[in-house]
Design a protein around this motif. Structure first.
Motif, PDB file in Angstrom:
ATOM      1  N   SER A   2       0.838  -1.260  -0.122  1.00 56.74           N
ATOM      2  CA  SER A   2      -0.001   0.055  -0.026  1.00 56.74           C
ATOM      3  C   SER A   2       0.881   1.184  -0.180  1.00 56.74           C
ATOM      4  O   SER A   2       1.941   1.303   0.558  1.00 56.74           O
ATOM      5  N   SER A   4       2.245   4.595   1.122  1.00 54.02           N
ATOM      6  CA  SER A   4       2.579   5.128   2.740  1.00 54.02           C
ATOM      7  C   SER A   4       1.713   6.390   2.932  1.00 54.02           C
ATOM      8  O   SER A   4       1.308   7.129   1.863  1.00 54.02           O
ATOM      9  N   SER A   5       1.584   6.914   4.311  1.00 58.28           N
ATOM     10  CA  SER A   5       0.756   7.966   4.499  1.00 58.28           C
ATOM     11  C   SER A   5       1.633   9.203   3.981  1.00 58.28           C
ATOM     12  O   SER A   5       0.887  10.329   4.018  1.00 58.28           O
ATOM     13  N   ARG A  27      -8.208   4.271   1.855  1.00 57.91           N
ATOM     14  CA  ARG A  27      -8.154   3.039   2.625  1.00 57.91           C
ATOM     15  C   ARG A  27      -6.903   2.551   2.565  1.00 57.91           C
ATOM     16  O   ARG A  27      -6.430   1.912   3.566  1.00 57.91           O
ATOM     17  N   GLN A  28      -6.005   2.782   1.464  1.00 59.06           N
ATOM     18  CA  GLN A  28      -4.997   2.176   1.423  1.00 59.06           C
ATOM     19  C   GLN A  28      -3.647   2.871   2.241  1.00 59.06           C
ATOM     20  O   GLN A  28      -2.642   2.653   2.445  1.00 59.06           O
ATOM     21  N   GLY A  29      -4.146   4.227   2.945  1.00 57.28           N
ATOM     22  CA  GLY A  29      -3.086   5.006   3.693  1.00 57.28           C
ATOM     23  C   GLY A  29      -2.718   6.177   3.033  1.00 57.28           C
ATOM     24  O   GLY A  29      -2.015   6.990   3.703  1.00 57.28           O
TER      25      GLY A  29
END
Length: 400
Positions: A2, A4-5, A27-29
């Motif tokens: 995913s 990253s933030s 949703r994946q960040g």
């Protein structure tokens, strides 16, 4: 893997494509900023039809079913050919359960964007994007009020015509690869088939075709569409064609006692058969901005929603590799071409049948007699067919 933030994705346009991508990415960040030029609730000119695949995508997003006060259930197709041949056909359960519905876009789009916000996306309304610039480290959006926004990736979901598409240097859609449509809302409607997608081909209006789609509370979405180059060649105006459509015998019978609410409104629809400029360094085009529209019916909601999922998956792959170039985002093109391309090109060719009154009469007559031809016709109208059987072609040519 995913994203990253720290990954920032800016999405221009908060319609079905933008909200779908925003939901999956959040949703994946990823950090997601949704930029919408209007404020919700806002209207979107559309037929409001949600196919079985659309409802499947809404379930994937986790939106679930909308109440009957907001969405009118549909489980069949009712069509009248130029010669008055009538077809009544159930949507087969093999097509995602055979259930569809009609939802006003003012309702659907607001529900979708609220869902994206709950997933973690930031919504900024009343923001008009006017251009963009790119470099090796990111992409910057310029807004009308002088503000700018920097992101790692930009998704152009701003419909047709798209500011992002033009800023990226993608060509406009040719006149023969797009259409204009108009629609109006009616109230106090008593339809003969209140759970059907209603399609009407009036011989004197061909190559235009029209629709009547039921809405909750005795209302209906009534509209007409015609290819852009054919409209120009006819010398007619869309409001004039709309009036003639509503006055035609079959349509007038459906609308007897009904009253038009508000103005007749029109918009441009690009065709998926010209969807070939969707992938750029640090940018993707989705939904109508990419041309993801069924050329035969003008349906685009399901393709918009699904392109949002494809874009989120491709951005996740690019983030994992650290490559946001055209090559790094290439999974997007591979996904949508595998899913959409064959259906778009088939339905563009099928338009030649649907614009010829005798041929269309033969197809609908054959479909009313042969369950296999009927199922195939429903697949074509639903955008699910990728090839035509010999039986369907014989029906078009010989009527049997």
């Amino acid at each position: 893997m995913s994203p990253s933030s720290s990954l920032h994705v800016a999405i221009v346009g908060a319609g079905p494509a933008g909200s779908s991508a925003a939901t999956f990415l959040a949703r994946q960040g990823a950090r997601v900023t949704l930029l919408e030029r209007y404020r919700f609730p806002r209207d979107k000119i559309c037929g409001d039809g949600c196919t079985p695949r659309t409802l499947w995508m809404l379930e994937r997003l986790g939106l679930g079913e909308l109440p009957d006060t907001e969405a009118a259930p549909v489980d069949s197709v009712y069509s009248v050919s130029p010669g008055g041949v009538v077809l009544e056909a159930a949507i087969p359960p093999r097509l995602f359960g055979g259930k569809a519905c009609i939802i006003p876009r003012q309702v659907l789009d607001e529900r979708l964007v609220q869902h994206a916000v709950r997933a973690g996306a930031e919504l900024r309304e009343g923001v008009r994007v006017e251009g963009l610039t790119r470099d090796d480290t990111g992409i910057r959006l310029q807004c009308r009020d002088g503000e700018s926004l920097r992101a790692d990736v930009v998704l152009g979901c701003d419909g047709s015509p798209s500011v992002v598409r033009r800023a990226l240097g993608a060509p406009d859609f040719p006149a023969k690869e797009g259409a204009f449509s108009v629609r109006a809302y009616y109230e106090n409607v008593r339809l003969s088939h209140p759970r059907s997608f209603g399609f009407f081909w009036e011989e004197e209006l061909l190559p235009a075709y029209g629709w009547i789609f039921p809405l909750p509370g005795g209302r209906a979405n009534v509209g007409l569409g015609i290819r852009e180059d054919q409209l120009a060649a006819s010398g007619k105006k869309l409001p004039e064609l709309m009036e003639r459509f509503c006055a035609s015998p079959h349509v007038a019978a459906e609308l007897a006692g009904a009253r038009r609410v508000g103005k007749v409104k029109g918009h441009h629809i690009p065709f998926g058969s010209f969807a070939r400029h969707t992938l750029f360094d640090r940018a993707l085009l989705l939904g109508d901005a990419a041309g993801f529209v069924n050329p035969l019916t003008g349906e685009g909601i399901e393709f918009a929603l699904e392109s949002g999922a494809f874009a989120a998956e491709a951005v996740a792959e690019a983030a994992a590799s650290g490559d946001f170039s055209t090559r790094g985002l290439g999974g997007y093109a591979r996904r949508w071409e595998s899913r959409f391309r064959a259906a778009f090109h088939l339905n563009r060719r099928v338009m030649n049948i649907f614009e010829r009154p005798r041929m269309l009469d033969r197809v609908i007559r054959a479909a009313s007699r042969d369950a296999r031809v009927c199922d195939e016709l429903v697949d074509v109208i639903s955008g699910e067919a990728t090839r035509l059987s010999w039986r369907f072609l014989v029906a078009a040519v010989l009527g049997r």
